[in-house]
Design a protein around this motif. Structure first.
Motif, PDB file in Angstrom:
ATOM      1  N   TYR A  33       0.742  -1.307   0.225  1.00 33.08           N
ATOM      2  CA  TYR A  33      -0.131   0.012  -0.134  1.00 33.08           C
ATOM      3  C   TYR A  33       0.881   1.188   0.292  1.00 33.08           C
ATOM      4  O   TYR A  33       2.035   1.420   0.346  1.00 33.08           O
ATOM      5  CB  TYR A  33      -0.704   0.252   1.163  1.00 33.08           C
ATOM      6  CG  TYR A  33      -1.619  -1.150   1.664  1.00 33.08           C
ATOM      7  CD1 TYR A  33      -0.984  -2.199   2.223  1.00 33.08           C
ATOM      8  CD2 TYR A  33      -3.045  -1.302   1.358  1.00 33.08           C
ATOM      9  CE1 TYR A  33      -1.627  -3.322   2.511  1.00 33.08           C
ATOM     10  CE2 TYR A  33      -3.705  -2.541   1.553  1.00 33.08           C
ATOM     11  CZ  TYR A  33      -2.854  -3.704   2.222  1.00 33.08           C
ATOM     12  OH  TYR A  33      -3.523  -4.740   2.552  1.00 33.08           O
ATOM     13  N   TYR A  35       0.345   5.497   1.156  1.00 37.16           N
ATOM     14  CA  TYR A  35      -0.411   6.372   1.718  1.00 37.16           C
ATOM     15  C   TYR A  35       0.276   7.454   1.759  1.00 37.16           C
ATOM     16  O   TYR A  35       1.374   7.759   1.638  1.00 37.16           O
ATOM     17  CB  TYR A  35      -0.719   6.081   3.128  1.00 37.16           C
ATOM     18  CG  TYR A  35      -1.270   4.763   3.571  1.00 37.16           C
ATOM     19  CD1 TYR A  35      -0.924   3.652   3.819  1.00 37.16           C
ATOM     20  CD2 TYR A  35      -2.799   4.983   3.752  1.00 37.16           C
ATOM     21  CE1 TYR A  35      -1.534   2.467   3.940  1.00 37.16           C
ATOM     22  CE2 TYR A  35      -3.509   3.631   4.166  1.00 37.16           C
ATOM     23  CZ  TYR A  35      -2.881   2.565   4.171  1.00 37.16           C
ATOM     24  OH  TYR A  35      -3.539   1.380   4.462  1.00 37.16           O
ATOM     25  N   GLN A  37       0.230  11.201   4.189  1.00 42.31           N
ATOM     26  CA  GLN A  37      -0.324  11.715   5.661  1.00 42.31           C
ATOM     27  C   GLN A  37       0.105  13.369   5.507  1.00 42.31           C
ATOM     28  O   GLN A  37       1.048  13.959   5.472  1.00 42.31           O
ATOM     29  CB  GLN A  37       0.733  11.237   6.805  1.00 42.31           C
ATOM     30  CG  GLN A  37       0.223  11.672   8.124  1.00 42.31           C
ATOM     31  CD  GLN A  37       1.021  10.991   9.195  1.00 42.31           C
ATOM     32  OE1 GLN A  37       2.129  10.841   9.134  1.00 42.31           O
ATOM     33  NE2 GLN A  37       0.297  11.056  10.418  1.00 42.31           N
ATOM     34  N   LEU A  43      -4.258   9.296   7.523  1.00 45.82           N
ATOM     35  CA  LEU A  43      -3.448   8.439   6.332  1.00 45.82           C
ATOM     36  C   LEU A  43      -4.620   8.370   5.323  1.00 45.82           C
ATOM     37  O   LEU A  43      -5.673   7.755   5.744  1.00 45.82           O
ATOM     38  CB  LEU A  43      -2.977   7.375   6.858  1.00 45.82           C
ATOM     39  CG  LEU A  43      -1.425   7.388   7.527  1.00 45.82           C
ATOM     40  CD1 LEU A  43      -1.726   7.917   8.634  1.00 45.82           C
ATOM     41  CD2 LEU A  43      -0.682   6.270   7.303  1.00 45.82           C
ATOM     42  N   PHE A  90       4.001   7.208   3.056  1.00 46.86           N
ATOM     43  CA  PHE A  90       4.296   5.852   3.643  1.00 46.86           C
ATOM     44  C   PHE A  90       3.798   4.895   2.986  1.00 46.86           C
ATOM     45  O   PHE A  90       2.851   4.699   2.131  1.00 46.86           O
ATOM     46  CB  PHE A  90       3.494   5.841   4.972  1.00 46.86           C
ATOM     47  CG  PHE A  90       3.901   6.840   6.159  1.00 46.86           C
ATOM     48  CD1 PHE A  90       3.392   7.840   6.518  1.00 46.86           C
ATOM     49  CD2 PHE A  90       5.143   6.214   6.997  1.00 46.86           C
ATOM     50  CE1 PHE A  90       3.851   8.580   7.138  1.00 46.86           C
ATOM     51  CE2 PHE A  90       5.538   7.045   7.952  1.00 46.86           C
ATOM     52  CZ  PHE A  90       4.741   8.316   8.030  1.00 46.86           C
ATOM     53  N   GLU A 104      -2.684  -7.270  10.158  1.00 44.12           N
ATOM     54  CA  GLU A 104      -2.290  -6.012  10.391  1.00 44.12           C
ATOM     55  C   GLU A 104      -1.485  -5.467   9.224  1.00 44.12           C
ATOM     56  O   GLU A 104      -0.578  -6.344   8.670  1.00 44.12           O
ATOM     57  CB  GLU A 104      -1.733  -5.548  11.777  1.00 44.12           C
ATOM     58  CG  GLU A 104      -0.312  -6.290  12.042  1.00 44.12           C
ATOM     59  CD  GLU A 104      -0.437  -7.426  12.630  1.00 44.12           C
ATOM     60  OE1 GLU A 104      -1.541  -8.111  12.407  1.00 44.12           O
ATOM     61  OE2 GLU A 104       0.201  -7.891  13.173  1.00 44.12           O
ATOM     62  N   GLN A 105      -1.176  -4.230   8.790  1.00 48.60           N
ATOM     63  CA  GLN A 105      -0.372  -3.678   7.994  1.00 48.60           C
ATOM     64  C   GLN A 105       0.804  -3.161   8.573  1.00 48.60           C
ATOM     65  O   GLN A 105       0.825  -2.617   9.939  1.00 48.60           O
ATOM     66  CB  GLN A 105      -0.932  -2.603   7.346  1.00 48.60           C
ATOM     67  CG  GLN A 105      -2.096  -2.675   6.346  1.00 48.60           C
ATOM     68  CD  GLN A 105      -2.526  -1.899   5.502  1.00 48.60           C
ATOM     69  OE1 GLN A 105      -2.114  -0.759   5.399  1.00 48.60           O
ATOM     70  NE2 GLN A 105      -3.855  -2.111   4.910  1.00 48.60           N
ATOM     71  N   PHE A 106       2.205  -3.487   8.172  1.00 52.10           N
ATOM     72  CA  PHE A 106       3.524  -2.958   8.719  1.00 52.10           C
ATOM     73  C   PHE A 106       3.816  -1.845   7.909  1.00 52.10           C
ATOM     74  O   PHE A 106       3.906  -1.929   6.592  1.00 52.10           O
ATOM     75  CB  PHE A 106       4.328  -4.129   8.402  1.00 52.10           C
ATOM     76  CG  PHE A 106       3.994  -5.243   9.582  1.00 52.10           C
ATOM     77  CD1 PHE A 106       3.044  -6.312   9.313  1.00 52.10           C
ATOM     78  CD2 PHE A 106       4.871  -5.432  10.664  1.00 52.10           C
ATOM     79  CE1 PHE A 106       2.852  -7.452  10.036  1.00 52.10           C
ATOM     80  CE2 PHE A 106       4.373  -6.330  11.639  1.00 52.10           C
ATOM     81  CZ  PHE A 106       3.425  -7.328  11.326  1.00 52.10           C
ATOM     82  N   PHE A 107       4.418  -0.842   8.536  1.00 48.28           N
ATOM     83  CA  PHE A 107       4.550   0.746   7.937  1.00 48.28           C
ATOM     84  C   PHE A 107       6.046   0.740   7.719  1.00 48.28           C
ATOM     85  O   PHE A 107       6.803   0.239   8.461  1.00 48.28           O
ATOM     86  CB  PHE A 107       4.052   1.816   8.550  1.00 48.28           C
ATOM     87  CG  PHE A 107       2.537   1.634   8.399  1.00 48.28           C
ATOM     88  CD1 PHE A 107       1.640   0.899   9.024  1.00 48.28           C
ATOM     89  CD2 PHE A 107       2.033   2.575   7.121  1.00 48.28           C
ATOM     90  CE1 PHE A 107       0.224   1.071   8.824  1.00 48.28           C
ATOM     91  CE2 PHE A 107       0.810   2.649   6.980  1.00 48.28           C
ATOM     92  CZ  PHE A 107      -0.118   1.884   7.881  1.00 48.28           C
ATOM     93  N   GLY A 108       6.509   1.433   6.625  1.00 45.56           N
ATOM     94  CA  GLY A 108       7.782   1.936   6.649  1.00 45.56           C
ATOM     95  C   GLY A 108       7.944   3.309   7.295  1.00 45.56           C
ATOM     96  O   GLY A 108       7.152   3.720   7.921  1.00 45.56           O
ATOM     97  N   PRO A 109       9.339   3.617   7.310  1.00 43.59           N
ATOM     98  CA  PRO A 109       9.553   4.840   8.113  1.00 43.59           C
ATOM     99  C   PRO A 109       9.130   6.314   7.421  1.00 43.59           C
ATOM    100  O   PRO A 109       9.194   7.395   7.896  1.00 43.59           O
ATOM    101  CB  PRO A 109      10.984   4.860   8.205  1.00 43.59           C
ATOM    102  CG  PRO A 109      11.727   4.169   6.905  1.00 43.59           C
ATOM    103  CD  PRO A 109      10.514   3.107   6.645  1.00 43.59           C
TER     104      PRO A 109
END
Lengths: 116, 112
Positions: A33, A35, A37, A43, A90, A104-109
């Protein structure tokens, strides 16, 4: 495991320039995905890829394109950047199961993009 | 369509006080609900999730949330705030085709 990685971390563009944001995950996830922000907006989903070989528009796709290069990588391209695209971007990934569950989704920095 | 409303864009508490962050959802199907935390200049990290098992869900860092179907709520609580809890918190609900819909976020400030 590095999880979800994004490059670059910061970028400044001039109006009309193009660039590609890179995202990679090493968790063998099938869904990815993008996004954006913005302050007070939460988001918002730009594009997503439910599985390798597929991409779909999210809530705010205008001005963006994506490529699901392989299972690991999902890139976001701005063809002609506009000041309204100044934001924090993101990338996220998740494992989509066929049994009706949800993970769940895991996010990058994140990538902080400024368009002048 | 699924949606999330977070009541209060900014919550301020004293160190040691109760933390209560409110989330109400709208969903046409039994929901999957999540709380994420974002520390300054970082990505989002999962705090906890509700997936139709126990209605009281325990997460990391002492946080928990209770799913109340009758109130369509999923409020996040912590009995005693710590300075390190200062961050922005996002509630999210699973939408169609495995997408997440996020609330606008609540910024938590912890005062010494």
């Amino acid at each position: 495991n590095a999880g979800v990685t994004q490059t670059p971390k910061f970028q400044v563009l001039k109006t009309g320039q193009s660039m590609t944001l890179q995202c990679a995950q090493d968790m063998n996830h099938n869904s990815m995905y993008w996004y954006r922000q913005d302050p007070g907006m939460g988001l918002r989903l730009i594009y997503y890829s439910a599985s390798e070989g597929t991409t779909d528009k999210g809530e705010v796709p205008n001005g963006y394109n994506v490529s699901r290069l392989n299972k690991r990588e999902f890139s976001l391209r701005l063809e002609s950047a506009a000041p309204s695209q100044t934001s924090v971007y993101f990338c996220a990934s998740s494992f989509r199961t066929s049994g009706g569950g949800y993970n769940e989704q895991f996010f990058g920095p994140g990538t902080r993009l400024t368009v002048l | 369509a699924q949606s999330v409303t977070q009541l209060g864009s900014h919550v301020s508490v004293s160190e040691g006080a109760l933390v209560l962050l409110r989330c109400n959802y709208s969903s046409s199907v039994p929901p999957y609900l999540f709380w994420y935390v974002q520390y300054p200049n970082q990505g989002l990290q999962l705090l906890l999730k509700y997936t139709s098992a126990a209605t009281l869900v325990k997460g990391i860092n002492g946080f928990e949330a209770e799913f109340k179907k009758s109130e369509t709520s999923f409020h996040l609580t912590k009995p005693s705030a710590h300075m390190s809890d200062a961050a922005e918190y996002f509630c999210a609900v699973k939408g169609s085709n495995y997408k997440l819909t996020f609330g606008k976020g609540t910024l938590l400030t912890v005062n010494p």
